[in-house]
Write a protein that holds these residues in place. Structure first.
Motif, mmCIF file in Angstrom:
data_model
loop_
_atom_site.group_PDB
_atom_site.id
_atom_site.type_symbol
_atom_site.label_atom_id
_atom_site.label_comp_id
_atom_site.label_asym_id
_atom_site.label_seq_id
_atom_site.Cartn_x
_atom_site.Cartn_y
_atom_site.Cartn_z
ATOM 1 N N VAL A 95 0.809 -1.096 -0.080
ATOM 2 C CA VAL A 95 -0.298 -0.091 -0.060
ATOM 3 C C VAL A 95 0.869 1.124 0.109
ATOM 4 O O VAL A 95 1.960 1.347 0.740
ATOM 5 C CB VAL A 95 -0.968 0.040 1.284
ATOM 6 C CG1 VAL A 95 -1.970 1.257 1.191
ATOM 7 C CG2 VAL A 95 -1.683 -1.260 1.445
ATOM 8 N N ILE A 96 0.471 2.356 -0.823
ATOM 9 C CA ILE A 96 1.365 3.592 -0.787
ATOM 10 C C ILE A 96 0.357 4.498 0.052
ATOM 11 O O ILE A 96 -0.859 4.563 -0.259
ATOM 12 C CB ILE A 96 1.562 4.221 -1.989
ATOM 13 C CG1 ILE A 96 2.411 3.502 -2.756
ATOM 14 C CG2 ILE A 96 1.760 5.681 -1.655
ATOM 15 C CD1 ILE A 96 2.642 4.184 -4.156
ATOM 16 N N HIS A 97 0.811 5.091 1.221
ATOM 17 C CA HIS A 97 0.169 5.950 1.876
ATOM 18 C C HIS A 97 0.430 7.456 1.482
ATOM 19 O O HIS A 97 1.450 7.870 1.307
ATOM 20 C CB HIS A 97 0.614 5.799 3.708
ATOM 21 C CG HIS A 97 -0.331 6.466 4.429
ATOM 22 N ND1 HIS A 97 -0.691 7.866 4.214
ATOM 23 C CD2 HIS A 97 -0.994 6.010 5.433
ATOM 24 C CE1 HIS A 97 -1.655 8.182 5.402
ATOM 25 N NE2 HIS A 97 -1.732 7.154 5.950
ATOM 26 N N SER A 98 -0.625 8.234 1.267
ATOM 27 C CA SER A 98 -0.354 9.241 0.408
ATOM 28 C C SER A 98 0.187 10.286 1.674
ATOM 29 O O SER A 98 0.220 10.213 2.837
ATOM 30 C CB SER A 98 -1.927 10.062 0.245
ATOM 31 O OG SER A 98 -2.881 10.068 1.372
ATOM 32 N N SER A 99 0.378 11.723 1.421
ATOM 33 C CA SER A 99 0.893 12.600 2.044
ATOM 34 C C SER A 99 -0.232 13.075 3.051
ATOM 35 O O SER A 99 -1.223 13.089 2.975
ATOM 36 C CB SER A 99 1.238 13.723 1.091
ATOM 37 O OG SER A 99 1.718 14.797 2.039
ATOM 38 N N TYR A 100 0.632 13.230 4.058
ATOM 39 C CA TYR A 100 -0.263 13.936 5.342
ATOM 40 C C TYR A 100 -0.914 15.247 4.902
ATOM 41 O O TYR A 100 -1.946 15.843 5.690
ATOM 42 C CB TYR A 100 0.597 14.073 6.581
ATOM 43 C CG TYR A 100 1.082 12.792 7.269
ATOM 44 C CD1 TYR A 100 0.325 11.740 7.166
ATOM 45 C CD2 TYR A 100 2.273 12.674 7.550
ATOM 46 C CE1 TYR A 100 0.700 10.671 7.807
ATOM 47 C CE2 TYR A 100 2.751 11.500 8.298
ATOM 48 C CZ TYR A 100 1.898 10.458 8.237
ATOM 49 O OH TYR A 100 2.309 9.215 8.974
ATOM 50 N N LEU A 101 -0.422 15.929 3.827
ATOM 51 C CA LEU A 101 -0.814 17.492 3.639
ATOM 52 C C LEU A 101 -2.178 17.289 2.671
ATOM 53 O O LEU A 101 -2.898 18.219 2.670
ATOM 54 C CB LEU A 101 0.220 18.186 2.768
ATOM 55 C CG LEU A 101 1.613 18.185 3.545
ATOM 56 C CD1 LEU A 101 2.377 19.054 2.789
ATOM 57 C CD2 LEU A 101 1.223 19.017 4.854
ATOM 58 N N VAL A 102 -2.396 16.228 2.356
ATOM 59 C CA VAL A 102 -3.397 16.026 1.243
ATOM 60 C C VAL A 102 -4.781 16.205 2.420
ATOM 61 O O VAL A 102 -4.894 15.663 3.264
ATOM 62 C CB VAL A 102 -3.415 14.495 0.692
ATOM 63 C CG1 VAL A 102 -4.900 14.256 0.024
ATOM 64 C CG2 VAL A 102 -2.570 14.579 -0.312
ATOM 65 N N ASN A 103 -5.735 17.111 1.513
ATOM 66 C CA ASN A 103 -6.937 17.226 2.271
ATOM 67 C C ASN A 103 -7.983 17.540 1.233
ATOM 68 O O ASN A 103 -8.465 18.312 0.559
ATOM 69 C CB ASN A 103 -6.964 18.563 3.173
ATOM 70 C CG ASN A 103 -8.281 19.003 3.955
ATOM 71 O OD1 ASN A 103 -9.233 18.187 3.570
ATOM 72 N ND2 ASN A 103 -8.257 19.681 4.838
ATOM 73 N N LEU A 104 -8.958 16.398 1.175
ATOM 74 C CA LEU A 104 -9.673 15.970 0.086
ATOM 75 C C LEU A 104 -11.067 16.716 0.277
ATOM 76 O O LEU A 104 -11.760 17.115 -0.489
ATOM 77 C CB LEU A 104 -10.118 14.413 -0.199
ATOM 78 C CG LEU A 104 -8.792 13.701 -0.519
ATOM 79 C CD1 LEU A 104 -9.384 12.388 -0.824
ATOM 80 C CD2 LEU A 104 -8.256 14.088 -1.927
ATOM 81 N N CYS A 105 -11.159 16.958 1.542
ATOM 82 C CA CYS A 105 -12.703 17.607 2.087
ATOM 83 C C CYS A 105 -12.464 19.043 1.956
ATOM 84 O O CYS A 105 -13.303 19.883 2.466
ATOM 85 C CB CYS A 105 -12.863 17.319 3.674
ATOM 86 S SG CYS A 105 -13.253 15.522 3.843
ATOM 87 N N THR A 106 -11.378 19.705 1.763
ATOM 88 C CA THR A 106 -11.139 21.205 1.724
ATOM 89 C C THR A 106 -11.956 22.064 0.960
ATOM 90 O O THR A 106 -12.253 21.743 -0.189
ATOM 91 C CB THR A 106 -9.516 21.601 1.859
ATOM 92 O OG1 THR A 106 -9.624 22.942 1.984
ATOM 93 C CG2 THR A 106 -9.204 21.157 0.104
#
Length: 276
Positions: free
Chosen positions: A64-75
């Motif tokens: 599994v690749i874990h995405s960046s902590y900075l990603v915010n899909l709900c923003t």
């Protein structure tokens, strides 16, 4: 049983396979780059080929690749939304290059858009992705602090229902516990899986982040503990690991390295509880 840990790609992504073998793991998770900065994966074809070859040779997978902590899909913020979509596109492309079937992502925080608005934002951001064949995006369950979404099964289902992409789910045991799903007893584990099946569907469960919790049920505090030594505890962990719902689901550990106990100790502990 497929059980492994989150491993490092320092020095080359193929080193994650060697590290996994040191822990006696047979599946695992990686970051494609530092998760705390906006950065593109920098994985060459030769490096990717070595990763794929070693994984196949030693029977390690799925990854599994874990995405960046900075990603915010709900923003609701346009600039952060565009950066998040761009980052996720690069992650799914990197997964295809590496032969990794899953990219895991947190929904993020709605920061004032409201639950429905945040879920709408996340679904539309995911719709914007061109996901390669053989790669699936997994929405990870969250501990539910602040305005972060994904802490409830209804919220996970809400994104899957809103989005035409073939999405699935990664459940994190510490996050579920922090969000109020009591996994500390066999009965609680049964109830939690029944609720997930009713609201999301067990057919969408493709990965588990297996972690005990240093904080109590419903506290929304996300801090991981060694398997069986946190507040989920041995009974809950044993019931979860042996539940039919996860019989064919890869278990990826994100447990701490402290008290003289490493990933290897925790992987061995999972196998002991599985056999008990």
């Amino acid at each position: 049983m497929r059980v492994g840990a989150h491993t490092s790609i320092a020095g080359g992504v193929y080193n994650a396979v060697e590290e996994q073998l040191e822990y006696d793991g047979n599946c695992g998770q990686i970051f494609s780059h530092s998760p705390r900065v906006w950065q593109d994966p920098n994985i060459g074809d030769e490096e990717a080929g070595e990763f794929r070859s070693l994984s196949t040779e030693h029977g390690v997978g799925p990854w599994v690749i874990h995405s960046s902590y900075l990603v915010n899909l709900c923003t609701p913020k346009d600039d952060l939304r565009e950066k998040s979509i761009d980052s996720m596109q690069k992650e799914v492309d990197a997964a295809a290059t590496l032969g990794v079937p899953y990219v895991n992502v947190h929904l993020g925080a709605h920061t004032g858009a409201g639950v429905d608005g945040g879920l709408d934002n996340a679904a539309s951001a995911l719709e914007a992705l061109d996901i390669p064949d053989g790669v699936t995006v997994l929405i990870e369950s969250d501990a539910g602090s602040g305005t972060k979404l994904g802490g409830t099964f209804d919220e996970l289902a809400g994104v899957l229902d809103r989005c035409d992409q073939p999405l699935d789910v990664c459940l994190d045991t510490a996050h579920m516990f922090a969000a109020g799903y009591d996994l500390s007893t066999a009965a609680g584990v049964d109830e939690t899986f029944a609720a997930f099946d009713d609201q999301v569907g067990l057919e969408h469960l493709e990965c588990v982040h297996l972690n005990d919790s240093k904080h109590g049920c419903g506290t929304n505090k996300d801090e991981h503990a060694h398997i069986g030594e946190g507040l989920i505890g041995e009974e809950g962990m044993r019931a979860f690991i042996n539940h039919d719902a996860v019989a064919d689901v890869p278990l990826v550990l994100e447990t701490p390295t402290e008290d003289g106990k490493s990933f290897a100790w925790n992987i061995e502990r999972v196998r002991e509880l599985h056999e008990a």
